[in-house]
Design an enzyme around this catalytic site. Structure first.
Site, PDB file in Angstrom:
ATOM      1  N   GLU A 169       0.895  -1.200   0.054  1.00  0.00           N
ATOM      2  CA  GLU A 169      -0.076  -0.128  -0.053  1.00  0.00           C
ATOM      3  C   GLU A 169       0.815   1.203  -0.050  1.00  0.00           C
ATOM      4  OE1 GLU A 169      -4.213   0.378   1.783  1.00  0.00           O
ATOM      5  OE2 GLU A 169      -2.861   1.290   3.456  1.00  0.00           O
ATOM      6  N   HIS A 222       6.414 -27.371   2.374  1.00  0.00           N
ATOM      7  CA  HIS A 222       5.580 -28.288   1.916  1.00  0.00           C
ATOM      8  C   HIS A 222       4.728 -27.769   0.823  1.00  0.00           C
ATOM      9  CE1 HIS A 222       7.501 -31.531   4.393  1.00  0.00           C
ATOM     10  NE2 HIS A 222       7.788 -30.458   5.290  1.00  0.00           N
ATOM     11  N   LYS A 228     -13.659   2.081  -3.614  1.00  0.00           N
ATOM     12  CA  LYS A 228     -14.724   2.500  -2.913  1.00  0.00           C
ATOM     13  C   LYS A 228     -15.592   3.206  -3.567  1.00  0.00           C
ATOM     14  CE  LYS A 228     -11.727   2.950   1.469  1.00  0.00           C
ATOM     15  NZ  LYS A 228     -11.002   3.777   2.438  1.00  0.00           N
TER      16      LYS A 228
END
Length: 554
Positions: free
Chosen positions: A359, A390, A518
């Site tokens: 960000e 793994h 937004k």
């Protein structure tokens, strides 16, 4: 003029051009050979600071590489940039704000002026308010509507109001105070609230609504859901103040929600969300581990602030890590960086660093709005070390991409079980060693011959067992995870991100890209519920809206 008003073209600097030539000369550099040739390489490329030990010897660097990278830091004016940030200059140019999360961990008696006002008394006033509130809750003096003490605290917040506090409270779980359990509610997905509330009792639950604007959609929706649940469980409007407090700069909105003004902790516009765990946003941390430990966290970060400001760049932990990141991202075509904690309690550090780094430095224009001429922030990813071995470590070892990695490991476990921790530590070291050494074709063939395979099978199988090696990594070792050392660790990464932003000439403290989603989200929502009949801006989005409306129930 300050660097943030007249951003440089970093690619035109002499050090950058020297690094390009040096990169060509380093094409055949072998870490394996470098270690074999220099018994002191580990000593030359490692350092201690603030309770952290950094081994950066397993990197594609020589002393000349380090010198050139330090020259780059000097040529971009890094020392002046550091001074500008700590002194309160307006380095967040696009929003016209200083950047002073570091003020939150400065000791009593320090002075720091913002717009002619010393902010330090207010900082410590809020810290004292946190101390008082936490003490009342831990002592059972803060009671719910049924006069029972608070047993559970739910922090409602998202982004920086969630990731940093969650990281710290979980990383320091061995320091947790008895009697109060802390929970986090971030996602607007109703399933998260459903699962959390199923294990709570309204009469003994306190909600912290953490939102600077008190207008963050996800946070407000979850706060309203919590309020509805509280009332349905037997709470009343008259007693709401016992169960909701806020951390916000919008007092009026918090009061309108039903929170008493004395239970609203302030936020300042010179503290960005992803840097805010040191502020009242850290209230759930203090509730989880106690204010004495919270202050130790602040002290640890302060020691790193001092190291960052005073250590020479070639012995400066955040600066060196930042320069290595620039070296790989801009000269070796690395597009991502792995964070690999070998500690169960640090399992959320990658999530916090994703926001902190991506960000901050996910930018494509310079401070003056002109396009950058280099790649900027990398993708940050990773997870708990042994589990990753793994899963995705295969890509690190034999994939086609160069992916630098940070290994983070404590020497001492809080919960020793037989020889588990020795194996954990061994796994951490062996992974960084394997990335560096690799396995040659000759070694692969010899290994297969030792197992009795015939030459034809060896010829077929050996190429698959070759591991290129020469893959870079840093190893960060702490004696034991503690509030002070964790504070230093998080602050170190904060400063690393800042250094890289200075080199690239970008603003690490705004996030305009977040805002677009937004804004568009409001229109999409209105079309989903039928309150806006106009078609969406594009056919794909409208098609997905139609798909939802044709199938959604409830």
């Amino acid at each position: 003029m300050a660097y943030y008003r007249t951003p440089h073209d970093v690619t035109a600097l002499p050090a950058w051009q020297a690094l390009q030539k040096h990169r060509d000369a380093m094409q055949s550099f072998s870490m394996r050979e470098a270690f074999a040739a220099d018994a002191k390489r580990f000593d030359q490329f490692s350092l201690s600071a603030c309770g952290l030990f950094l081994d950066y010897s397993k990197n594609l660097i020589t002393e000349q590489s380090r010198d050139l990278l330090v020259s780059l830091a000097n040529e971009v004016g890094l020392q002046d940039a550091i001074k500008s940030m700590f002194s309160g200059e307006i380095i967040n140019a696009s929003e016209g704000r200083p950047v002073l999360h570091t003020a939150l961990r400065r000791p009593v008696g320090d002075k720091l002026s913002v717009n002619g006002v010393n902010v330090m008394p207010e900082v410590h006033k809020v810290l004292n308010q946190i101390t008082e509130l936490v003490g009342r809750i831990h002592d059972g003096l803060w009671r719910g509507y049924s006069e029972k003490p608070i047993t559970d605290v739910v922090n409602i917040g998202i982004g920086g109001s969630f990731l940093g506090p969650e990281l710290v409270s979980e990383a320091l779980l061995p320091y947790a105070q008895r009697g109060v359990r802390c929970h986090y509610l971030a996602n607007i997905d109703g399933s998260e609230f459903h699962e959390l509330s199923a294990n709570l009792r309204a009469e003994t639950t306190l909600f912290i609504v953490s939102s600077k604007s008190f207008n963050t959609l996800e946070t407000l929706k979850n706060a309203m859901a919590a309020r509805t649940w509280y009332l349905a469980q037997g709470g009343s409007e008259a007693e709401l103040y016992r169960h909701f407090i806020a951390v916000s700069s919008n007092k009026a909105a918090a009061v309108a929600f039903g929170i008493r003004e004395e239970n609203i902790f302030p936020m300042w516009d010179w503290v960005g969300g992803r840097y805010s765990l040191w502020s009242a946003i850290g209230l759930p941390i203090a509730l989880a581990i106690g204010t004495a430990n919270f202050k130790e966290l602040l002290s640890g970060a302060y020691t790193m602030d001092q190291h960052f400001q005073t250590a020479p760049f070639d012995k400066n932990m955040p600066v060196l890590l930042a320069l290595l990141g620039v070296w790989y991202g801009n000269f070796w075509d690395a597009n991502s960086h792995a964070i690999l904690p070998y500690d169960h309690y640090l399992r959320n550090i990658t999530k916090h660093l994703q926001q902190l780094d991506m960000e901050s430095n996910g930018k494509s224009v310079l401070q003056d709005g002109t396009p950058v001429k280099t790649d900027t922030g990398p993708v940050i990813w990773g997870g708990v070390g042994c589990n990753g071995q793994h899963a995705y470590h295969q890509l690190l070892h034999q994939g086609t991409q160069l992916i630098p990695a940070d290994f983070i490991v404590p020497v001492v476990s809080f919960n020793p079980v037989a020889d588990h921790h020795q194996w954990l530590y061994a796994n951490c070291l062996s992974q960084s060693q394997a990335l560096m050494l690799g396995k040659t074709r000759e070694e692969a063939e010899a290994e297969l011959r030792a197992k009795g395979l015939n030459e034809a099978d060896i010829e077929k199988l050996a190429p698959h067992k070759v591991i290129p090696g020469n893959r870079p990594s840093n190893t960060l070792v702490v004696e034991r995870i503690s509030p002070r050392r964790l504070g230093a660790l998080v602050a170190m990464y904060e400063h690393k991100v800042f250094v890289q932003s200075v080199i690239w000439g970008i603003n690490a403290f705004d996030q305009w890209g977040v805002e677009l989603g937004k804004e568009l989200g409001k229109g999409v929502y209105q079309r989903l519920v039928g309150s806006l009949e106009d078609s969406a801006e594009d056919g794909s989005t409208q098609g997905l809206i139609n798909y939802f409306r044709g199938r959604h129930r409830g």
